[in-house]
Design a protein around this motif. Structure first.
Motif, PDB file in Angstrom:
ATOM      1  N   SER A 140       0.864  -1.168   0.000  1.00  0.00           N
ATOM      2  CA  SER A 140       0.000   0.000   0.000  1.00  0.00           C
ATOM      3  C   SER A 140       0.905   1.225   0.000  1.00  0.00           C
ATOM      4  O   SER A 140       2.087   1.131   0.331  1.00  0.00           O
ATOM      5  N   PHE A 141       0.363   2.379  -0.346  1.00  0.00           N
ATOM      6  CA  PHE A 141       1.132   3.622  -0.362  1.00  0.00           C
ATOM      7  C   PHE A 141       0.278   4.740   0.199  1.00  0.00           C
ATOM      8  O   PHE A 141      -0.889   4.887  -0.142  1.00  0.00           O
ATOM      9  N   GLU A 142       0.886   5.527   1.074  1.00  0.00           N
ATOM     10  CA  GLU A 142       0.223   6.689   1.670  1.00  0.00           C
ATOM     11  C   GLU A 142       1.157   7.889   1.501  1.00  0.00           C
ATOM     12  O   GLU A 142       2.237   7.930   2.106  1.00  0.00           O
ATOM     13  N   PRO A 143       0.779   8.861   0.670  1.00  0.00           N
ATOM     14  CA  PRO A 143       1.669  10.017   0.453  1.00  0.00           C
ATOM     15  C   PRO A 143       1.750  10.900   1.689  1.00  0.00           C
ATOM     16  O   PRO A 143       0.840  10.907   2.515  1.00  0.00           O
ATOM     17  N   TYR A 144       2.844  11.647   1.800  1.00  0.00           N
ATOM     18  CA  TYR A 144       2.988  12.631   2.877  1.00  0.00           C
ATOM     19  C   TYR A 144       2.264  13.877   2.516  1.00  0.00           C
ATOM     20  O   TYR A 144       2.083  14.278   1.445  1.00  0.00           O
TER      21      TYR A 144
END
Length: 178
Positions: free
Chosen positions: A174-178
């Motif tokens: 999964s990816f969660e941007p800053y």
């Protein structure tokens, strides 16, 4: 399904709940661990420098915890994603394995992305590495003869534990941007 089988299938899940660290939110020291992991990889195999220098981006997972018993196992970890050397987000990895296995271990992993398009696929979320693409164990000089496969190169470094397995599984991110 018998009680014994249910208990055997539940054991890896319980192991992960006990073995994985509990996080109550953002921890600034976790980013430091990603930098320390990069340095450990560079020190173990200086030829990895070409990947750090030439890759468009990379994801660093300082700790992935893996366990399995009988025919089922799994792994879980959290990491950080860099684009052009700049931290751009967080990621998590989940893995499910099917096949004979027993034990537990922890390891670090770095995934290099050759181009912007390869990194963008990862950042779109629900990215998967197939079972056919395996991580290269980092040892001195190993990166010299390694290249990208489908735009990614994956390197892993065992940290602790012992696991015997002949299983098949893939990793999902999964990816969660800053």
């Amino acid at each position: 399904m018998t009680r014994r089988w249910k208990a055997a299938l539940l054991l890896p899940v319980l192991w992960c709940m006990v073995a994985l660290p509990v996080m109550a939110g953002w921890n600034p020291h976790e980013e430091d661990r990603a930098g320390q992991t990069v340095e450990r990889f560079r020190k173990t195999d200086p030829t990895l420098g070409r990947f750090f220098d030439q890759a468009y981006g990379y994801a660093v997972f300082p700790d992935i915890y893996k366990g399995g018993i009988l025919l089922l196992g799994g792994a879980r970890g959290k990491g950080y994603v860099y684009e052009q050397g700049r931290l751009v987000g967080r990621s998590s990895v989940t893995q499910v394995n099917v096949g004979p296995q027993l034990g537990g271990q922890s390891f670090a992993e770095i995934i290099f992305f050759r181009s912007k398009a390869d990194l963008d696929k990862f950042k779109n979320g629900n990215y998967e590495l197939s079972a056919q693409l395996s991580a290269i164990a980092v040892t001195a000089g190993m990166a010299t003869n390694t290249d990208y496969s489908d735009g990614v190169a994956v390197f892993a470094m065992p940290k602790s534990g012992l696991m015997a397995e002949a299983s098949v599984g893939g990793q999902k991110f999964s990816f969660e941007p800053y």
